[in-house]
Write an enzyme that holds these catalytic residues in place. Structure first.
Site, short mmCIF file in Angstrom:
data_model
loop_
_atom_site.label_atom_id
_atom_site.label_comp_id
_atom_site.label_asym_id
_atom_site.label_seq_id
_atom_site.Cartn_x
_atom_site.Cartn_y
_atom_site.Cartn_z
CE LYS A 257 -5.93 -1.09 -0.83
NZ LYS A 257 -4.79 -0.36 -0.24
CE LYS B 80 -4.11 5.29 9.36
NZ LYS B 80 -3.19 4.64 10.31
CG ASN C 185 -3.00 12.20 -6.34
OD1 ASN C 185 -3.22 12.77 -7.39
ND2 ASN C 185 -3.84 12.28 -5.31
CG ASP D 99 -1.82 1.17 1.32
OD1 ASP D 99 -2.35 1.58 0.28
OD2 ASP D 99 -2.00 1.71 2.43
CG LEU D 100 1.57 5.73 -1.81
CD1 LEU D 100 3.04 5.46 -2.12
CD2 LEU D 100 0.93 6.54 -2.94
CG ASP D 101 -1.71 7.58 0.85
OD1 ASP D 101 -0.67 8.02 0.35
OD2 ASP D 101 -2.84 7.80 0.39
CD GLU E 150 -3.48 -1.87 2.91
OE1 GLU E 150 -3.54 -1.03 3.82
OE2 GLU E 150 -3.93 -1.65 1.77
CG ASP E 151 -1.69 2.30 6.67
OD1 ASP E 151 -2.24 1.94 5.61
OD2 ASP E 151 -1.71 3.47 7.09
CB THR F 29 0.90 10.83 1.64
OG1 THR F 29 0.62 9.43 1.52
CG2 THR F 29 2.11 11.18 0.80
CB SER G 163 -2.03 2.69 -3.50
OG SER G 163 -2.51 3.90 -2.97
CB ALA G 164 -7.40 3.55 -2.39
CB VAL H 299 -12.03 4.46 2.87
CG1 VAL H 299 -13.39 4.83 2.34
CG2 VAL H 299 -12.15 3.41 3.97
CB SER H 300 -12.86 5.26 -2.62
OG SER H 300 -14.20 5.45 -2.18
#
Length: 216
Positions: A144, A44, A117, A8-10, A168-169, A16, A113-114, A46-47
């Protein structure tokens, strides 16, 4: 054996999450909604559309689709304004070491990632080249805990989902990995991510022996 390591990213690779919070808080304050760090946990993984609905629900605010669309654009513009000065210092502790280790061991590395960006963020932080595959919010229709984003990443890596490991976080992200029958590694608090197969506070707690165990 080659496995699929999906990140995952964020809040996992880069910090971020704090910028998302500030941007959502600004929207909430304009609507007289008290939006706290605890409330932010609900967003977290979530879209963006679902996140706005959650915030409006917190304040019992009814809104037209036109207003919602306006706030979604405003939120993203505020969020992007915070990203302008991003650099490698935003990469969370230990992440670079793990990415390099996986690259050295010729493992499949993907982003799931959702975020819409994701690519510019990876470019700004200088780690885009580590990822063989990027699947982000522009590539999937289901958020997710639907496992679509992770299943697509494994498919693009040409690796069976059962041979995929997800970092994932968020609760939704861990649930998505579990539904997809992948190994789930939670990055964060054990009390929140207790559904994960493994849990670490951050990547500095992950050592070479653990990565080799996952590979073998």
């Amino acid at each position: 054996m080659k496995k699929a390591f999906i990140f995952d990213l964020d809040g996992v690779i880069v910090d971020t999450a704090k910028y998302h919070f500030l941007a959502w808080q600004k929207i909430a304050q304009s609507l007289n909604i008290n939006f706290t760090h605890e409330d932010n946990e609900l967003l977290k993984g979530v879209s963006r559309v679902r996140s706005l609905d959650i915030i409006l629900g917190l304040g019992n605010v009814q809104a037209s689709q036109e207003d919602k669309d306006k706030w979604l654009i405003q939120k993203n513009e505020d969020y992007l304004s915070y990203l302008v000065d991003m650099d490698e210092s935003e990469i969370l502790p230990g992440v670079f070491t793990i990415l390099q280790l996986l690259k050295d061991k010729n493992q499949g590395i993907a982003l799931g990632s959702a975020s819409k960006n994701a690519r510019p963020i990876l470019e700004k932080t200088g780690i885009l080249s580590y990822f063989d595959v990027i699947v982000d919010g522009n590539d999937v229709t289901n958020a997710k805990p639907d496992p679509e984003v992770f299943l697509k990443a494994a498919q693009l890596l040409n690796i069976d989902p059962k041979n995929a490991i997800v970092f994932e976080d968020s609760v939704a992200g861990i649930q998505a990995a579990n539904i997809g029958e992948m190994v789930s590694v939670g990055i964060g608090e054990e009390t929140i991510l207790h559904e994960a197969d493994y849990i670490f506070k951050d990547f500095t707690e992950i050592n070479t022996a653990f990565i080799e165990k996952l590979i073998n």
